[in-house]
Design a protein around this motif. Structure first.
Motif, short mmCIF file in Angstrom:
data_model
loop_
_atom_site.label_atom_id
_atom_site.label_comp_id
_atom_site.label_asym_id
_atom_site.label_seq_id
_atom_site.Cartn_x
_atom_site.Cartn_y
_atom_site.Cartn_z
N UNK A 105 27.67 8.42 18.79
CA UNK A 105 27.29 9.77 18.33
C UNK A 105 28.29 10.86 18.70
N UNK A 106 29.56 10.51 18.80
CA UNK A 106 30.56 11.54 19.06
C UNK A 106 31.71 11.40 18.07
N UNK A 107 32.43 12.50 17.89
CA UNK A 107 33.53 12.50 16.94
C UNK A 107 34.83 12.09 17.63
N UNK A 108 35.75 11.60 16.83
CA UNK A 108 37.07 11.25 17.35
C UNK A 108 37.80 12.50 17.81
N UNK A 109 38.52 12.35 18.90
CA UNK A 109 39.33 13.45 19.42
C UNK A 109 40.76 13.29 18.91
N UNK A 110 41.32 14.38 18.43
CA UNK A 110 42.70 14.36 17.95
C UNK A 110 43.63 14.37 19.16
N UNK A 111 44.50 13.38 19.23
CA UNK A 111 45.44 13.25 20.33
C UNK A 111 46.77 13.92 19.97
N UNK A 112 47.15 13.82 18.70
CA UNK A 112 48.44 14.34 18.27
C UNK A 112 48.39 14.63 16.78
N UNK A 113 49.12 15.64 16.36
CA UNK A 113 49.32 15.93 14.94
C UNK A 113 50.82 16.02 14.73
N UNK A 114 51.32 15.29 13.73
CA UNK A 114 52.75 15.20 13.52
C UNK A 114 53.11 15.31 12.05
N UNK A 115 54.36 15.68 11.79
CA UNK A 115 54.88 15.75 10.44
C UNK A 115 55.77 14.54 10.21
#
Length: 174
Positions: free
Chosen positions: A95-105
């Motif tokens: 019942x929890x959402x995924x946590x964003x670890x990194x955002x990349x181009x």
């Protein structure tokens, strides 16, 4: 970001009005937005950008990529000309959402910029790189980037009929 903020409410309303015309992608995107209870402005920006390729009938899977932090990055970037990669935490409790670890181009299968704070910032950098390097927009994302160039950034006075129609809907129906 200011232009995106100016149009984000209108975009989301337009997405809601026309969601039946699209695959379930738009419906699940809007449902994800409705479940948010914190940092609404950031989520509004993100949903506005994630819905844009769906609405202009481009292939959003070619632009917005995801992988888990334990997945090899090469697998996620293989064959990618232009994209934004979101790396998610591996373990997610019930019942929890995924946590964003990194955002990349990603450009030409390589990560050229990472540790970006969020998807809207990554999108702005990506657009700036494409525009600054005078790179041609990928064919499968042509209308998405044309909409950003013409509507949000106001960099061109001419555009395709599809984007002109989208702009008219955006400015009049909502």
């Amino acid at each position: 970001m200011t232009a995106l903020d100016t149009y984000s409410l209108r975009l989301i309303k337009l997405y809601r009005i026309r969601k039946a015309a699209f695959r379930n992608d738009m419906d699940s995107l809007l449902q994800k937005f409705d479940e948010q209870v914190s940092n609404i402005v950031e989520h509004r920006r993100t949903i506005s950008l994630e819905g844009l390729p769906i609405f202009v009938r481009d292939d959003e899977t070619k632009l917005f990529l995801t992988c888990l932090e334990t997945d090899p990055v090469e697998r996620a970037t293989r064959g990618v000309t232009v994209g934004i990669l979101t790396v998610l935490e591996d373990y997610v409790g019930p019942n929890s959402q995924s946590t964003v670890v990194n955002t990349a181009i990603v450009l030409e299968e390589d990560i050229i910029l990472d540790d970006l704070p969020d998807l809207p910032t990554a999108f702005a950098y990506l657009f700036g790189l494409l525009y600054g390097l005078n790179m041609e927009f990928p064919k499968e994302l042509k209308y998405t980037f044309e909409a950003v160039q013409h509507i949000f950034m106001e960099l061109t006075s001419t555009c395709s009929q599809r984007i002109r129609s989208f702009k008219t809907k955006l400015l009049t129906k909502v």
